[in-house]
Design a protein around this motif. Structure first.
Motif, PDB file in Angstrom:
ATOM      1  N   PRO A 299       0.799  -1.227   0.000  1.00  0.00           N
ATOM      2  CA  PRO A 299       0.000   0.000   0.000  1.00  0.00           C
ATOM      3  C   PRO A 299       0.830   1.274   0.000  1.00  0.00           C
ATOM      4  O   PRO A 299       0.314   2.350  -0.301  1.00  0.00           O
ATOM      5  N   LEU A 300       2.137   1.162   0.284  1.00  0.00           N
ATOM      6  CA  LEU A 300       2.993   2.345   0.318  1.00  0.00           C
ATOM      7  C   LEU A 300       3.417   2.807  -1.073  1.00  0.00           C
ATOM      8  O   LEU A 300       3.864   3.950  -1.234  1.00  0.00           O
ATOM      9  N   GLY A 301       3.284   1.949  -2.068  1.00  0.00           N
ATOM     10  CA  GLY A 301       3.717   2.324  -3.417  1.00  0.00           C
ATOM     11  C   GLY A 301       3.054   1.473  -4.471  1.00  0.00           C
ATOM     12  O   GLY A 301       3.600   0.461  -4.896  1.00  0.00           O
ATOM     13  N   ILE A 302       1.859   1.879  -4.889  1.00  0.00           N
ATOM     14  CA  ILE A 302       1.089   1.103  -5.865  1.00  0.00           C
ATOM     15  C   ILE A 302       1.367   1.662  -7.262  1.00  0.00           C
ATOM     16  O   ILE A 302       1.132   2.848  -7.522  1.00  0.00           O
ATOM     17  N   PRO A 303       1.865   0.843  -8.178  1.00  0.00           N
ATOM     18  CA  PRO A 303       2.199   1.351  -9.514  1.00  0.00           C
ATOM     19  C   PRO A 303       0.975   1.626 -10.371  1.00  0.00           C
ATOM     20  O   PRO A 303      -0.076   1.001 -10.211  1.00  0.00           O
ATOM     21  N   ARG A 304       1.131   2.574 -11.253  1.00  0.00           N
ATOM     22  CA  ARG A 304       0.099   2.869 -12.258  1.00  0.00           C
ATOM     23  C   ARG A 304       0.726   2.785 -13.646  1.00  0.00           C
ATOM     24  O   ARG A 304       1.939   2.707 -13.797  1.00  0.00           O
ATOM     25  N   ILE A 305      -0.139   2.812 -14.653  1.00  0.00           N
ATOM     26  CA  ILE A 305       0.309   2.703 -16.043  1.00  0.00           C
ATOM     27  C   ILE A 305      -0.124   3.964 -16.793  1.00  0.00           C
ATOM     28  O   ILE A 305      -1.307   4.308 -16.797  1.00  0.00           O
ATOM     29  N   ARG A 306       0.814   4.625 -17.411  1.00  0.00           N
ATOM     30  CA  ARG A 306       0.482   5.817 -18.200  1.00  0.00           C
ATOM     31  C   ARG A 306      -0.287   5.426 -19.449  1.00  0.00           C
ATOM     32  O   ARG A 306       0.062   4.464 -20.129  1.00  0.00           O
ATOM     33  N   SER A 307      -1.343   6.146 -19.742  1.00  0.00           N
ATOM     34  CA  SER A 307      -2.116   5.887 -20.956  1.00  0.00           C
ATOM     35  C   SER A 307      -1.382   6.444 -22.158  1.00  0.00           C
ATOM     36  O   SER A 307      -1.199   7.659 -22.281  1.00  0.00           O
ATOM     37  N   MET A 308      -0.950   5.546 -23.041  1.00  0.00           N
ATOM     38  CA  MET A 308      -0.215   5.984 -24.237  1.00  0.00           C
ATOM     39  C   MET A 308      -0.078   4.817 -25.204  1.00  0.00           C
ATOM     40  O   MET A 308      -0.139   3.653 -24.819  1.00  0.00           O
ATOM     41  N   ASP A 309       0.112   5.150 -26.468  1.00  0.00           N
ATOM     42  CA  ASP A 309       0.299   4.135 -27.499  1.00  0.00           C
ATOM     43  C   ASP A 309       1.714   3.559 -27.429  1.00  0.00           C
ATOM     44  O   ASP A 309       2.577   4.056 -26.702  1.00  0.00           O
ATOM     45  N   LYS A 310       1.938   2.522 -28.221  1.00  0.00           N
ATOM     46  CA  LYS A 310       3.249   1.876 -28.272  1.00  0.00           C
ATOM     47  C   LYS A 310       4.223   2.717 -29.100  1.00  0.00           C
ATOM     48  O   LYS A 310       4.254   2.634 -30.323  1.00  0.00           O
ATOM     49  N   LYS A 311       5.014   3.508 -28.405  1.00  0.00           N
ATOM     50  CA  LYS A 311       6.063   4.257 -29.106  1.00  0.00           C
ATOM     51  C   LYS A 311       7.075   4.748 -28.084  1.00  0.00           C
ATOM     52  O   LYS A 311       6.739   5.008 -26.922  1.00  0.00           O
ATOM     53  N   GLY A 312       8.342   4.854 -28.511  1.00  0.00           N
ATOM     54  CA  GLY A 312       9.390   5.300 -27.597  1.00  0.00           C
ATOM     55  C   GLY A 312       9.467   4.414 -26.364  1.00  0.00           C
ATOM     56  O   GLY A 312       9.422   3.183 -26.445  1.00  0.00           O
ATOM     57  N   ASP A 313       9.556   5.059 -25.174  1.00  0.00           N
ATOM     58  CA  ASP A 313       9.595   4.316 -23.919  1.00  0.00           C
ATOM     59  C   ASP A 313       8.312   3.518 -23.701  1.00  0.00           C
ATOM     60  O   ASP A 313       8.295   2.535 -22.955  1.00  0.00           O
ATOM     61  N   CYS A 314       7.252   3.967 -24.347  1.00  0.00           N
ATOM     62  CA  CYS A 314       5.958   3.318 -24.152  1.00  0.00           C
ATOM     63  C   CYS A 314       5.770   2.078 -25.026  1.00  0.00           C
ATOM     64  O   CYS A 314       4.699   1.471 -25.018  1.00  0.00           O
ATOM     65  N   ALA A 315       6.781   1.713 -25.767  1.00  0.00           N
ATOM     66  CA  ALA A 315       6.690   0.479 -26.555  1.00  0.00           C
ATOM     67  C   ALA A 315       6.512  -0.729 -25.646  1.00  0.00           C
ATOM     68  O   ALA A 315       5.965  -1.749 -26.049  1.00  0.00           O
ATOM     69  N   LYS A 316       6.959  -0.576 -24.376  1.00  0.00           N
ATOM     70  CA  LYS A 316       6.833  -1.681 -23.419  1.00  0.00           C
ATOM     71  C   LYS A 316       6.085  -1.302 -22.147  1.00  0.00           C
ATOM     72  O   LYS A 316       5.519  -2.170 -21.487  1.00  0.00           O
ATOM     73  N   PHE A 317       6.059  -0.016 -21.801  1.00  0.00           N
ATOM     74  CA  PHE A 317       5.659   0.326 -20.444  1.00  0.00           C
ATOM     75  C   PHE A 317       4.431   1.237 -20.308  1.00  0.00           C
ATOM     76  O   PHE A 317       4.202   1.775 -19.236  1.00  0.00           O
ATOM     77  N   CYS A 318       3.638   1.407 -21.349  1.00  0.00           N
ATOM     78  CA  CYS A 318       2.426   2.220 -21.217  1.00  0.00           C
ATOM     79  C   CYS A 318       1.183   1.381 -21.498  1.00  0.00           C
ATOM     80  O   CYS A 318       1.274   0.170 -21.700  1.00  0.00           O
ATOM     81  N   SER A 319       0.034   2.009 -21.535  1.00  0.00           N
ATOM     82  CA  SER A 319      -1.219   1.252 -21.492  1.00  0.00           C
ATOM     83  C   SER A 319      -1.420   0.280 -22.649  1.00  0.00           C
ATOM     84  O   SER A 319      -1.796  -0.884 -22.433  1.00  0.00           O
ATOM     85  N   THR A 320      -1.171   0.700 -23.883  1.00  0.00           N
ATOM     86  CA  THR A 320      -1.395  -0.193 -25.012  1.00  0.00           C
ATOM     87  C   THR A 320      -0.525  -1.438 -24.902  1.00  0.00           C
ATOM     88  O   THR A 320      -0.987  -2.574 -25.100  1.00  0.00           O
ATOM     89  N   ALA A 321       0.739  -1.236 -24.545  1.00  0.00           N
ATOM     90  CA  ALA A 321       1.667  -2.361 -24.416  1.00  0.00           C
ATOM     91  C   ALA A 321       1.265  -3.290 -23.274  1.00  0.00           C
ATOM     92  O   ALA A 321       1.262  -4.521 -23.427  1.00  0.00           O
ATOM     93  N   TRP A 322       0.894  -2.731 -22.128  1.00  0.00           N
ATOM     94  CA  TRP A 322       0.551  -3.579 -20.995  1.00  0.00           C
ATOM     95  C   TRP A 322      -0.782  -4.293 -21.199  1.00  0.00           C
ATOM     96  O   TRP A 322      -0.943  -5.445 -20.783  1.00  0.00           O
ATOM     97  N   LEU A 323      -1.740  -3.658 -21.839  1.00  0.00           N
ATOM     98  CA  LEU A 323      -3.003  -4.344 -22.120  1.00  0.00           C
ATOM     99  C   LEU A 323      -2.773  -5.492 -23.108  1.00  0.00           C
ATOM    100  O   LEU A 323      -3.400  -6.552 -22.993  1.00  0.00           O
TER     101      LEU A 323
END
Length: 356
Positions: free
Chosen positions: A291-315
């Motif tokens: 409960p001290l550090g719950i991760p979230r996912i930034r909403s973004m398409d697969k590009k740049g850093d978000c190719a692996k770590f944003c919403s489209t990639a994680w979904l």
């Protein structure tokens, strides 16, 4: 001599009482015999009924492929605007497209408060998703003159998608700061929006009052800023946020300061503290849940850093790894999961465990 008389008197009274009791029981010996036989039968029947209920729950959980120890995407949004100016902005069409994907893939929105308290009441076979909005932008919710959300705001779009997809709940958590949806200097209008959200099941969270970076600040500074964020809401409506989203995702030097502190009306004792992004979150029933550090996912398409770590990639990843995703058994009172995952269950939920 008097003592002997008292004893004899007591013995006589006891004998009379015993005799009367015997007469009373003797009047219906056959009934009592039947009742005595019925008690074990009733107990066996109740035990059989409980076992049948348990088996039915196990069968339902297995049929749904329930895994309530699985991961949950907590999506992070900021502004929803026609012309994005930062990587955190989403256009109305991008936001609508992501919501439609969530509905299509069996996700049901829950609030951050429901998530951290383990009140995940969604149908069997469905997956929870937490929609969170930071910074209380007018693009998230603006009410028209009739008290309805403007069409292209985040809430307007969410309500629209929910209507088209029965079972897809129109709920989310709004982490507010002093801007209060553009109503900082209009307390009545700010209260009007907060009440509208609260009355319709939306959740209001604390994002501090001034959105200051808490990293490196003293305990007094940290608790004062979070406490001020708590008071920001409680002064306008009768509600105290139960979760915090850290500005910039930066934790104070002592993480516990973010969870509990302050004093009086500005005191807080949160069920969970959310970070800024990166990965899906752990089930609240899992030993891994922090409960001290719950991760979230930034909403973004697969590009740049978000190719692996944003919403489209994680979904995409959760769809491809369905056994890692939280899947409900449809019963909010149980925690269902494949039995081999038992070692990951937090001990405090043992009484709700349903391993199949």
């Amino acid at each position: 001599m008097n003592r002997l008389k008292v004893v004899r008197t007591g013995m006589v009274a006891a004998a009379v009482g015993s005799l009367l009791a015997g007469c009373a029981s003797g009047q219906n010996d056959s009934h009592d015999t039947n009742a005595g036989a019925a008690k074990p039968a009733a107990a066996k029947s109740a035990a059989a009924a409980q076992q049948a209920t348990l088996q039915a729950k196990l069968a339902k959980a297995a049929q749904a492929h329930a895994n309530e120890l699985g991961q949950i995407p907590v999506l992070m949004y900021h502004r929803v605007v026609d012309k994005p100016t930062t990587q955190d902005d989403r256009t109305p069409q991008q936001f609508r497209t992501e919501l439609e994907r969530l509905a299509r893939e069996g996700y049901v929105p829950i609030t951050a408060a429901e998530y951290v308290t383990g009140h995940i009441d969604i149908p069997a076979g469905k997956h929870p998703v937490v929609l969170t909005f930071d910074d209380s932008s007018p693009s998230q919710v603006t009410l028209d003159g009739t008290g309805n959300p403007m069409p292209n705001t985040a809430v307007g779009i969410l309500e629209e998608v929910a209507k088209k997809n029965p079972g897809f709940r129109s709920v989310a958590t709004f982490y507010v700061i002093r801007d209060l949806f553009g109503k900082e200097n209009l307390p009545e209008e700010a209260a009007q929006i907060l009440l509208w959200l609260h009355d319709r099941g939306y959740d209001i969270g604390n994002h501090t009052r001034d959105h200051k970076n808490l990293h490196g600040k003293s305990k007094e500074q940290v608790t004062a800023e979070i406490g001020a964020g708590q008071e920001l809401v409680s002064k306008l409506i009768n509600f105290k946020p139960v979760t915090l989203a850290l500005p910039y995702g930066n934790q104070p030097s002592t993480k516990e300061w973010g969870l509990k502190g302050g004093s009086g009306n500005a005191g807080y004792d949160f069920g969970g503290v959310f970070l800024a992004g990166y990965t899906p979150a752990e089930s609240p029933f899992s030993k891994k849940f922090d409960p001290l550090g719950i991760p979230r996912i930034r909403s973004m398409d697969k590009k740049g850093d978000c190719a692996k770590f944003c919403s489209t990639a994680w979904l995409d990843w959760l769809k491809a790894h369905a056994d890692e995703r939280y899947t409900s058994d449809g019963d909010v009172k149980t925690v269902a999961y494949p039995k081999f995952k038992t070692p990951f269950l937090a001990k405090r939920f043992t009484d709700r465990a349903l391993g199949y």
